[in-house]
Enzyme design. Structure first.
Site, PDB file in Angstrom:
ATOM      1  N   LYS A  22       0.189  -1.378  -0.186  1.00  0.00           N
ATOM      2  CA  LYS A  22      -0.187  -0.076   0.073  1.00  0.00           C
ATOM      3  C   LYS A  22       1.007   1.170  -0.261  1.00  0.00           C
ATOM      4  O   LYS A  22       2.205   0.892   0.756  1.00  0.00           O
ATOM      5  CB  LYS A  22      -0.753   0.207   0.955  1.00  0.00           C
ATOM      6  CG  LYS A  22      -1.999  -0.648   1.366  1.00  0.00           C
ATOM      7  CD  LYS A  22      -2.731  -0.771   2.380  1.00  0.00           C
ATOM      8  CE  LYS A  22      -3.969  -1.890   2.490  1.00  0.00           C
ATOM      9  NZ  LYS A  22      -4.704  -1.528   2.040  1.00  0.00           N
ATOM     10  N   ARG A  53     -10.686 -11.433   1.554  1.00  0.00           N
ATOM     11  CA  ARG A  53     -11.522 -12.655   1.468  1.00  0.00           C
ATOM     12  C   ARG A  53     -10.288 -13.939   1.777  1.00  0.00           C
ATOM     13  O   ARG A  53     -10.846 -15.223   1.282  1.00  0.00           O
ATOM     14  CB  ARG A  53     -11.429 -12.467  -0.179  1.00  0.00           C
ATOM     15  CG  ARG A  53     -10.414 -12.216  -0.784  1.00  0.00           C
ATOM     16  CD  ARG A  53     -11.239 -11.199  -2.763  1.00  0.00           C
ATOM     17  NE  ARG A  53     -10.611  -9.524  -2.127  1.00  0.00           N
ATOM     18  CZ  ARG A  53     -11.097  -8.703  -3.016  1.00  0.00           C
ATOM     19  NH1 ARG A  53     -11.787  -9.360  -4.353  1.00  0.00           N
ATOM     20  NH2 ARG A  53     -11.263  -7.790  -3.232  1.00  0.00           N
TER      21      ARG A  53
END
Ligand code: BES
Ligand code: MN
Ligand code: ZN
Length: 490
Positions: free
Chosen positions: A275, A349
């Site tokens: 990020k 996920r």
């Protein structure tokens, strides 16, 4: 801060401060009228002078009124009588706590008078406890000098002239919700070097001891044995060992449980798909789904309803390193479906899908996963609504109803098959991301849907609602109110 019910007339309550409501047209609630009569017109005079307007959010503190036992009377503005909404009510409670006077230790609210459309005393008392506790939550645990601006209110009373079992129940429920939210907030705010997967497991064990719950903590070896290749792919880059935490509350014998599954990424750097640096510290909040599962379990354990609930937390760090997963890696999930990891930052996920397969063994009545899953959900719904995705309409409706009652809003989003092709790929059963910039929150939900066919399932994307940035930066404790309300309503 404790909550009790007090049976007394407002003018004779032996507390430091009595809060009574007035409306925007200057009219008084029944308790305000009684204070006015006892004090020979002190309330009406405050209105007449223009000091007390009854406007929403206003609070006027009167002292030493003749004929009134409490040293202080707080006139709380409720706005228009026909317009005391759910939100206005909660606001009036917070205003009362904030303006009760610095010397007040015992505050009594004649809140039963503050009639809210379609809400009963149980709701009002529950909401009172949650709202009052929100105003006193502190984040100075790791400061060497504590903030001493903290209000000193020790006891808040629901003041009424007759005993009310519904109000008593409401206070008890509200206290449990507030205790659960406090735990969720505390865990969310703790830094990632302290709040690690092992720390979360220790918290779960501590709670299990305190409330006599069953707890099972699985370590890396156990997770390997289960074949959780997707979960393991996320933890590979980190020195911190992963944990799969299972907490069980049994209040209804052999009945099928509701299973809550929380995303517990204790720090999300993005991994190799790293990020940007700005605000990366905020990715300590990426375990707020896990935190809300623990907070909800705490509330339920305290309330002991006749229902079965299992809380499951998948916890690990997402870090870059020489052993981290690469974009392009293909891993095999516990369900045997293969996943091509196209972006290591779509890690939530990957841990959830294996946890969702794992919980099949509990033959659940319903499974709800809670996750700070996608930035796309924040784009879609901001910090107002949690994104609700569900394979089952009745489950979705029950969660939406609970969210309204608990003042913890959620908005339903689609998980239609038409979105599924987004995550198809040539090289594996699915990719872990869809097309960039297109329905990202839905793509993530569609991914999870491929692992939840064995039961009724709902997914709450709380990326926007679990914490807030800016000056009041911190975890919100959401969606604990929604989840507890749902579980109690079953
Ligand atoms: N933890 C983040 C989601 C997130 C973003 C939570 C902002 C709170 C605030 C999640 O793991 C993530 O990084 N998602 C990616 C997915 C993308 C790579 C498909 C995202 O939303 O950018
Ligand atoms: Mn991520
Ligand atoms: Zn994440």
């Amino acid at each position: 801060m404790d909550f009790i019910t007090r049976v007394a007339a407002p003018q004779s309550a032996a507390v430091d401060c009595v809060a009574v409501g007035i409306y925007a047209d200057g009219s008084l609630t029944p308790a305000a009228k009684k204070i006015d009569q006892a004090s020979k017109g002190a309330v009406a005079a405050a209105v007449k002078s223009g000091d007390a307007t009854g406007k929403r959010g206003q609070a006027v503190l009167l002292r030493a009124l003749p004929g009134v036992k409490a040293a202080r009377v707080l006139l709380v503005g409720l706005g228009k009588e026909e317009d005391v909404t759910d939100k206005a009510y909660a606001e009036a409670v917070r205003t009362s706590v904030k303006h009760a006077g610095a010397g007040t230790k015992q505050l009594a609210l004649a809140a039963g008078d503050w009639k809210v459309k379609e809400r009963d005393a149980a709701w009002q008392a529950r909401t009172l406890a949650v709202a009052a506790r929100e105003t006193v939550f502190r984040v100075d645990e790791l400061k060497s000098k504590k903030d001493n601006a903290a209000p000193k209110i020790e006891q808040v009373a629901w003041l009424a002239e007759a005993r009310d079992a519904a109000a008593e129940r409401g206070l008890r429920e509200g206290t449990a919700v507030a205790n659960g939210m406090d735990l969720t907030k505390r865990l969310g705010n703790l830094p990632p070097n302290i709040c690690t997967p092992r720390y979360l497991a220790d918290q779960a064990k501590k709670m299990a001891r305190e409330f006599d719950l069953d707890v099972d903590v699985l370590d890396r070896k156990d997770i390997e044995k289960l074949g959780m290749g997707a979960f393991l792919s996320v933890t590979r880059g980190s020195e911190e060992p992963p944990r799969l935490i299972v907490l069980k509350y049994q209040g209804a014998g052999k009945a099928a449980p509701v299973v809550l599954v929380g995303k517990g990424i204790t720090f999300d750097s993005g991994g190799i798909s790293i990020k940007p640096g700005a605000n990366m510290d905020e990715m300590k909040y990426d375990m707020c789904g896990a935190g809300s599962v623990l907070g909800t379990m705490r509330a339920i354990a305290e309330l002991k309803p006749k229902t079965n609930v299992i809380g499951v937390v998948a916890a690990c760090e997402n870090m870059p390193s020489g052993t981290a997963s690469r974009p392009g890696d293909i891993v095999t999930s516990m369900s045997s479906q293969t996943i091509e990891i196209l972006n290591t930052d779509a890690e939530g996920r990957l841990i959830l899908c294996d946890a969702l397969t794992y919980v099949e063994r509990f033959k659940p009545a319903a499974v709800i996963d809670i996750a700070t899953l996608t930035g796309a959900c924040v784009v879609a719904l901001g910090d107002v609504n949690s994104g609700l995705f569900a394979s089952d309409d009745a489950l979705a409706d029950a969660l939406l109803a609970a969210s309204k009652t608990a003042l913890d809003p959620a908005w339903r989003m689609p998980v239609q098959d038409a979105y599924q092709e987004q995550i198809d790929t040539r090289f594996a059963d699915m990719a872990n991301i869809g097309a960039p910039g297109k329905a990202g929150a839905i793509a993530a939900a569609c991914f999870l849907a491929r692992f939840t066919k064995a039961y009724k399932w709902a997914h709450l994307d709380i990326a926007g609602t679990a914490w807030k940035g800016g000056a009041a930066k911190g975890a919100t404790g959401r969606p604990v109110p929604l989840l507890v309300q749902y579980l109690l309503s079953r």
